[in-house]
Scaffold this active site. Structure first.
Site, PDB file in Angstrom:
ATOM      1  CB  SER A  46     -56.896  20.004  22.566  1.00 46.40           C
ATOM      2  OG  SER A  46     -57.448  20.045  23.505  1.00 46.40           O
ATOM      3  CE  LYS A  49     -58.617  22.796  25.968  1.00 48.42           C
ATOM      4  NZ  LYS A  49     -58.001  21.224  25.635  1.00 48.42           N
ATOM      5  CB  SER A  56     -56.098  17.846  25.617  1.00 50.97           C
ATOM      6  OG  SER A  56     -56.085  17.610  24.214  1.00 50.97           O
TER       7      SER A  56
END
Length: 421
Positions: free
Chosen positions: A114, A39, A138
């Protein structure tokens, strides 16, 4: 050894950077190789750590975050950096700067956030494993919406350095994978423990009434089908979270708003070479996604007070005590519930979404089941639930006692096998 090379056909929106041949060949893992996606708010040497924000997309990092370094020792080769909801402040991964992360099962729908890019990369088959981060759900949310395994460890159990984060109380790195076994293997490298982590022969799991009410019919059906498939492998008990939920809900936003202001100000100060307050204001100006910018601008105008933050921290402590007492009092090994109350929302519905005939807050709906566990700091493991052909993925989340991660993973592996029979 497995041959690891650059990704042939990266999906726009899923990836913000993809390694070239020289970057892949320059990595020398110690064990059996596997491709890893990371990420974009986690530092990886030679890659940019933008956190999905153009204002922070400044240049390559000099060193790996500790969690990336640990995975390299296990054989990881970083093949790219994945897209996310800007600055991790949302749950759809509809990023105005880098594009929306589309759900691999239905590209008209969101992948969740996210950490949507990491979940989608695993679901698409681009990589077997991907790193994400989790503040308020997330990892759990995109795992649930994309139909992959997602693991949020107990807060503080995995190293959290090298992240652009939102909360030192709630944040943790997490993993997406195709199987629980793969996550279990890598967890043992990141956070080795002496215990064997064996789950009880027939675990007793609580089903919280508050987390199974007002479910989308498809989610309700998938949850019932999962419990039926597990059969006698577990014993389930209906219960109410009650006071635990009241305390965690009250603490959620004050904690993240107070702590994110300071964490993001520090990151911006280092990036821009400015004092933290001025740097935070400049960072807010650089944010492209309207929903994220609105949250940060509101924090500038009406910041959480020190009294509100102190009260929230007290609520966190009381919630954690109450949760431990609830599990002990009911003789429970953990909880089980749907990861989200509904499958993936249509793209673009970042503010409100239709649910059971009403327009409701998208953020409120999709974090409804996850927020409590992130305040409690407990491990959460999400497994793909059974869905009919053509249906959208539904995740089933197991939640354990704090720092009992190995036992939760052992239980998840057992239930994964039971569902496959």
């Amino acid at each position: 050894m497995q041959e690891i090379g650059p990704i042939d056909h990266p999906e726009p929106g899923v990836w913000t950077q993809v390694a070239d041949a020289s970057q892949v060949e320059g990595q020398r893992p110690a064990g059996g190789q596997f491709a890893l996606a990371v990420k974009s708010n986690i530092a990886v040497s030679g890659f940019r750590r933008s956190a999905g924000c153009q204002g922070l997309d400044l240049g390559p990092e000099d060193a790996d975050a500790p969690v990336v370094a640990a995975l390299r020792e296990a054989g990881a080769v970083v093949v790219g950096i994945t897209n996310m909801h800007e600055l991790a402040f949302g749950i759809t991964s509809n990023n105005a700067a880098f594009g929306p992360v589309r759900n691999p099962v239905d590209p008209t729908r969101a992948a969740g956030g996210s950490s949507g890019g990491s979940a989608a990369a695993v679901a698409r088959g681009d990589v077997p494993v991907a790193l994400g981060t989790d503040t308020g759900g997330s990892v759990t949310i995109p795992a649930s919406l994309c139909g992959v395994v997602g693991f949020r460890p107990s807060a503080g159990r995995w190293p959290g350095g090298g992240l652009v984060g939102l909360s030192w109380t709630r944040d943790t790195p997490g993993l997406f994978a195709r199987t629980v076994e793969e996550i279990e293997r890598l967890d043992a490298v990141i956070a080795p423990q002496n215990d064997d982590g064996a789950a009880p022969s027939r675990p007793r799991l609580g089903i919280p009434a508050e987390l199974v009410e007002d479910l989308d019919p498809a989610t309700e059906a998938a949850f019932a089908a999962a419990l039926e498939r597990w059969g006698d492998a577990v014993e389930t008990v209906d219960l109410e979270l009650g006071r635990v939920l009241d305390l965690t809900h009250a603490a959620e936003m004050p904690i993240v708003l107070w702590e994110s202001h300071r964490l993001l100000a520090d990151v911006a100060a280092n990036a821009f070479g400015m004092a933290p307050d001025a740097a935070f204001a400049r960072l807010v100006e650089s944010v492209s996604s309207p929903d994220v910018r609105a949250v940060l601008e509101a924090e500038l105008v009406h910041p959480v007070t020190s009294e509100e933050y102190a009260r929230a921290q007290s609520e966190v402590a009381r919630a954690r005590t109450a949760y431990a007492g609830l599990l002990a009092g009911q003789g429970l090994d953990g909880l089980v519930f749907p990861g989200t109350p509904a499958p993936a929302p249509p793209l673009g519905q970042d503010e409100t979404v239709e649910h059971l005939g009403d327009q409701v807050s998208t953020f409120g709906l999709y974090t409804r089941n996850t927020g409590q566990g992130t305040i409690l700091g407990v491990p959460m493991l999400t497994l793909p639930g059974p869905v009919p052909d053509g249906g959208l993925p539904v995740g089933i989340t197991l939640q354990g006692p704090r720092f009992d991660d190995r036992r939760l993973l052992s239980l998840g592996r057992r239930l994964e096998a039971a569902a496959a029979r």
